[in-house]
Write an enzyme that holds these catalytic residues in place. Sequence first.
Site, PDB file in Angstrom:
ATOM      1  CD  GLU A 206      -3.101  -0.912   2.168  1.00  0.00           C
ATOM      2  OE1 GLU A 206      -2.883  -0.209   3.167  1.00  0.00           O
ATOM      3  OE2 GLU A 206      -4.192  -1.499   1.992  1.00  0.00           O
TER       4      GLU A 206
ATOM      5  CD  GLU B   3      -4.078  -5.680   2.911  1.00  0.00           C
ATOM      6  OE1 GLU B   3      -4.806  -4.928   3.574  1.00  0.00           O
ATOM      7  OE2 GLU B   3      -2.859  -5.534   2.817  1.00  0.00           O
TER       8      GLU B   3
HETATM    9  C1  GAL Z   1      -4.152  -2.345   5.069  1.00  0.00           C
HETATM   10  C2  GAL Z   1      -2.744  -2.894   5.233  1.00  0.00           C
HETATM   11  C3  GAL Z   1      -2.694  -4.109   6.120  1.00  0.00           C
HETATM   12  C4  GAL Z   1      -3.547  -3.927   7.323  1.00  0.00           C
HETATM   13  C5  GAL Z   1      -4.963  -3.627   6.895  1.00  0.00           C
HETATM   14  C6  GAL Z   1      -5.915  -3.449   8.053  1.00  0.00           C
HETATM   15  O1  GAL Z   1      -4.103  -0.965   4.947  1.00  0.00           O
HETATM   16  O2  GAL Z   1      -2.169  -3.190   3.994  1.00  0.00           O
HETATM   17  O3  GAL Z   1      -1.352  -4.335   6.468  1.00  0.00           O
HETATM   18  O4  GAL Z   1      -3.035  -2.863   8.080  1.00  0.00           O
HETATM   19  O5  GAL Z   1      -4.972  -2.442   6.165  1.00  0.00           O
HETATM   20  O6  GAL Z   1      -7.223  -3.169   7.611  1.00  0.00           O
END
Ligand code: GAL
Length: 674
Positions: A149, A308
Amino acid sequence: MPTSLPALAFGGDYNPEQWPAAAHREDRELMREAGVDLVTLAVFSWAWLQPRPGAWEFGWLDEQMDDLHAAGIKVDLATATASPPPWLTHRHPEMLPVTQDGRTLWPGGRQSFCPSSPVYREHALELCTRMAERYHDHPALALWHVSNELGCHNARCYCDTSAAAFRTWLRARYDDDVARLNDAWGTAFWSQRYDDFAQVLPPRVAPTHANPTQQLDFARFSSDQLLDNFVVERDVLHRLSPGVPVTTNFMVMRQTPQMDYLRWGRELDVVSNDHYLIGEEDGGHRELAFSADLTRGTADGRPWLLMEHSTSAVNWQPRNRAKLPGEMIRNSLSHVAHGADAVLFFQWRASRAGAEKFHSGLLPHAGTDTRQWREVVELSRVLDAAEEAAGSTARNQAAILFDYEAWWACELDSHPSIDVRYRDRAEDLHRALSARGVGVDVVHPSTDLSSYRLVVVPTLYLVDDAAVASLTAAAEAGATVVITYFSGIVDESDHIRLGGYPGAFRDLLGVRATEFLPLLSGQSVVVEGLGSDPVTADTWAEDLELAGAEAVATYADGPAAGLPAVTRRAVGEGTAWYVATRLDPAGTDRLVERLVDETGVETLPGAADLVEVTRRVGEDASWLFVINHGEAPAPVDVHGRELVTGRDVAGDLRVPPGGVAVVRESARPAGREA
Ligand code: GAL
């Protein structure tokens, strides 16, 4: 030999360094039980791989790679450069990011680096090189994951190093000619004329509004710097690990406008995205659907990976709502319906310590005897059933134009109204089109528009001449082009297009406004002409004159009473519409109903406000995805095999409340489709 990505991959971030060895064995057993076939490894492992300068400890990662491979699980291997270790920032505090008001962002969280820092880059590239040399031919390796990110917490840095890099970027943009910068930035205003590039700074906090073009160029520069961090690592990986695709995870969501992902997408071998719902918001699935279509746009229409999302609550919102039963499966399928070929989560095992210990995971704190775990196992089954759709993509007849630069420029300060929000109209029109079953591509204005019947242009405040020409050509060739308020106002330097509004689009639309009449907070106006009873509108009005267009709807009251609010003009073989105000949802629906009727754009069966329907098309087959967000069964007139239940359907599919369906369509009867 490295391996290939699974067809519809399922899994998530795996952080074994947070757990003892006994947990690792259990992880692999449970991953197998859940059908996990891809994990993202080493995202935040820098301090474990290089615990001190010059010391490298890869043994634990070797073991993880080997054990995962033995368990049949493929790896999306991070270059581990996302979060520099304390020893590095301790030695080089000059690499820390600095905010607009001059505060240093100290270590102790993550992403403690200035994106322009040469010290950070040198160390990150050394790590990336060692990772590539060590694992390039590991049989578990399926994908490289650069950083994580990029820009999540450090997108805009205002330190002296950034200032110098900004000047270098500006010299390149303006051919080393400060007079060109002065022209572009309009520095005749407020005595801002620069005599030398050396005098130029990032838009740090100033006594009052900073120069808007300085702000816009800084947004462009900051996005480019972050992209460059990706590109330099990608090039190392391409050199040392040829044939293995390279990605970095985007954050295509409403909250993250800082990175121009429609440009970034061109640099990635495969696009991946992270998406999190704002749990307190109603109808988050609509924002999800828009973001997923925009992600497909960043991938130029190709399948992409959902890198994610969350099984349930996150930890970083003020109140973190747990997902309702079935919601996680609907969210997941919705991403696939809009083009994802992977459903991955943050993270495999919910953490025991650290800032994210209250973030849900595939394996919750409470273990496997939980509804959450049972849903994870069920999702895995659903994805296996739908696996044959991997590789296919959408073929839509409608497009929404979207541009990050227009977003940045539109939401700068000192504008007519703070209520004009860039993504707002785009999402609302997307919602209304989707509710009628119109599949939509969300694409950059430079996209070839010739295959679209309907092109919607929400709030394209900043536009270049090429996009205006392309939209005009599309209308002349037969498309219906719909442009909404505060579009075409400025050029790439944020200079007003003179002669009346909406500057660049006046001729195409056949209208001219001489003054904006923004509405006040809470004020709404009545608009007549869209259907038999009136609708309301808020935020915006203009004193619009017709100059070749006809009025479709008119304001009944308010500052523009009696003037046109929606216009239409025949252009060549097509039509150009202008929507000069922010219609309420009912008004937007009526407008869209009329556009669908007039254009004959393809509509998918069964779609409704709470029933999301999309089609993915492959070489020899097509799949209809149905996600029922409502509380009533959703009837769908589709023929073929429903893959989730394994049943044949012949026009009689009924998707249960909260349920999902994926139908491999049998050949459609001739003439049924345009
Ligand atoms: C994203 C990140 C992850 C984790 C996640 C939590 O921004 O890539 O490492 O922090 O959010 O929602």
